[in-house]
Design a protein around this motif. Structure first.
Motif: not given
Length: 318
Positions: A257-271
Motif C-alpha cells: 500500500a505504501l509503495c502504491e501511494r509513492i507511485k501515485e504521488a510521483l506520477e502526480e508530479e510527472g516523475i
C-alpha cells in the motif's frame, strides 16, 4: 522490573515455579510467525528467537475463543487435541493468555506447557495467570509509548543529517536511524518494509536541460515521497537519484500500500521511477531488506529498458 524484558523473565520464572511446568514463554505473533521473545525452559529446548507457526499453536485457538486459558488435560479440549503443534511435541497441560497493545490488537501471548496432564485444581491459578498477563501487557504498552517518544527524539536529533538539496535524511542519517529500527525489531519482532526508489529520467534531463533542472526533479521527487509516507516512516536520499524509505512497523500488505501511494504521488508530479520492496522477517534484517529491495528495483529497471528496446525495434520494423 523496569522494562518489558526483565518483567517477562521474572514473570516466567515465577509461573514455572508455581505451576511446575517445563516451559513458560512470552511470544510475539505477526502474520503466521509465532516468535519466542523470552522463555523459561526445563525440557523442551525452546530458546528466544525460535519461530513456530501461529496457526498450529494452542495459543491461536485460545485467542479465537476455541479453547480455555487453562487446560489441565489438553487432549480433552477438541481445539487443542486437533492442533498441529500437539503432533510435534508432547503437550499434556497448557496455560495461555493474550498480550495486548494499547489499541486492543494482539501483540502475542504469555503461555506455558508441560508434557504431563495436571489435576483440575490447576484452574485455581487462572486469576493469577490473567493478572500476570495484564501486568505484562501494561508494561509493554508503557514501554512502546516511551519508545515512540524516543523515536521522535531520534528523528529530531538526526535533522542535522539531512540532504542539503531535498531536506530528507542523507545516507548518514539513514544508516543511523536504520540501526535504531533494527534494535527495535530485535526487541519486539515488529516487521518493517524497505522501499528503494530510483528516478528513471534524471540523466536525460541533466543532459537535455542542465543540472539545475535535474535538481528540481530530485526535489520534487523528495516532496512526493514525504507526502506519500507516514509520519513515522524514514525517507532518505541515498545518493544521486536513489531514495530509500523504511516503512516502520509495516507488514508486506502495508508495504504494498505504501509503495502504491509513492507511485501515485510521483506520477502526480510527472516523475517516472523504478521501485523495489522487501520486508523484514525472522531471517531478513532491515539492512538485508535494503539489499533485496535494491536488487528488485534494478530488475524492474532492467525489464523496463528491455521492453522499451523491444517496442522500439517493433516500431522500426513496421
Amino acid at each position: 522490573m523496569n522494562d518489558f524484558e526483565s518483567a517477562s523473565i521474572r514473570a516466567l520464572a515465577f509461573l514455572r515455579r508455581t505451576l511446575g511446568f517445563q516451559l513458560c514463554m512470552v511470544t510475539r505473533t505477526e502474520g503466521n510467525d509465532w516468535t519466542v521473545l523470552h522463555s523459561d525452559d526445563r525440557g523442551y529446548g525452546v530458546v528466544p528467537g525460535d519461530v513456530f507457526n501461529w496457526d498450529d499453536s494452542f495459543c491461536s485457538e485460545m485467542v479465537k475463543g476455541l479453547g480455555p486459558n487453562i487446560a489441565s488435560d489438553s487432549s480433552q479440549v477438541p481445539a487443542y487435541a486437533a492442533a498441529e503443534i500437539g503432533r510435534k511435541i508432547p503437550i499434556g497441560a497448557y496455560i495461555g493468555v493474550p498480550l495486548l497493545l494499547a489499541d486492543g490488537r494482539l501483540f502475542g501471548t504469555l503461555c506455558g506447557i508441560d508434557p504431563q496432564s495436571r489435576p483440575d485444581s490447576i484452574s485455581e491459578h487462572q486469576e493469577l495467570i490473567e493478572l500476570v498477563g495484564e501486568m505484562l501487557s501494561t508494561i509493554l504498552q508503557m514501554e512502546l509509548r516511551v519508545d515512540e517518544e524516543e523515536r521522535r527524539a531520534e528523528r529530531y536529533q538526526a535533522q542535522a543529517l539531512t540532504d542539503a538539496l531535498t531536506g530528507v535524511y542523507n545516507r548518514a542519517g539513514w544508516v543511523q536511524l536504520l540501526a535504531k529500527e533494527e534494535a527495535r525489531y530485535q526487541r519486539y519482532r515488529q516487521s518493517s518494509v524497505v522501499i528503494v526508489v530510483d528516478l528513471d529520467e534524471l540523466k536525460a534531463i541533466n543532459d537535455r536541460d542542465g543540472h539545475a533542472a535535474g535538481d528540481v526533479l530530485i526535489k520534487r521527487a523528495a516532496f512526493a515521497l514525504q507526502k506519500a509516507s507516514r509520519a513515522e516512516d524514514i525517507v532518505a536520499r541515498l545518493g544521486g537519484d536513489e531514495f530509500g524509505i523504511i516503512g516502520v512497523n509495516c507488514d508486506w500488505g502495508g508495504g504494498l500500500a505504501l509503495c502504491e501511494r509513492i507511485k501515485e504521488a510521483l506520477e502526480e508530479e510527472g516523475i517516472k521511477a523504478s521501485y523495489g520492496l522487501a520486508v523484514t522477517n525472522k531471517t531478513v534484517r532491515i539492512s538485508e531488506a535494503l539489499t533485496i529491495a535494491d536488487r528488485a528495483m534494478y530488475e524492474q529497471k532492467r525489464q523496463r529498458k528491455s521492453a522499451d528496446a523491444e517496442r522500439l525495434q517493433g516500431m522500426h520494423g513496421v
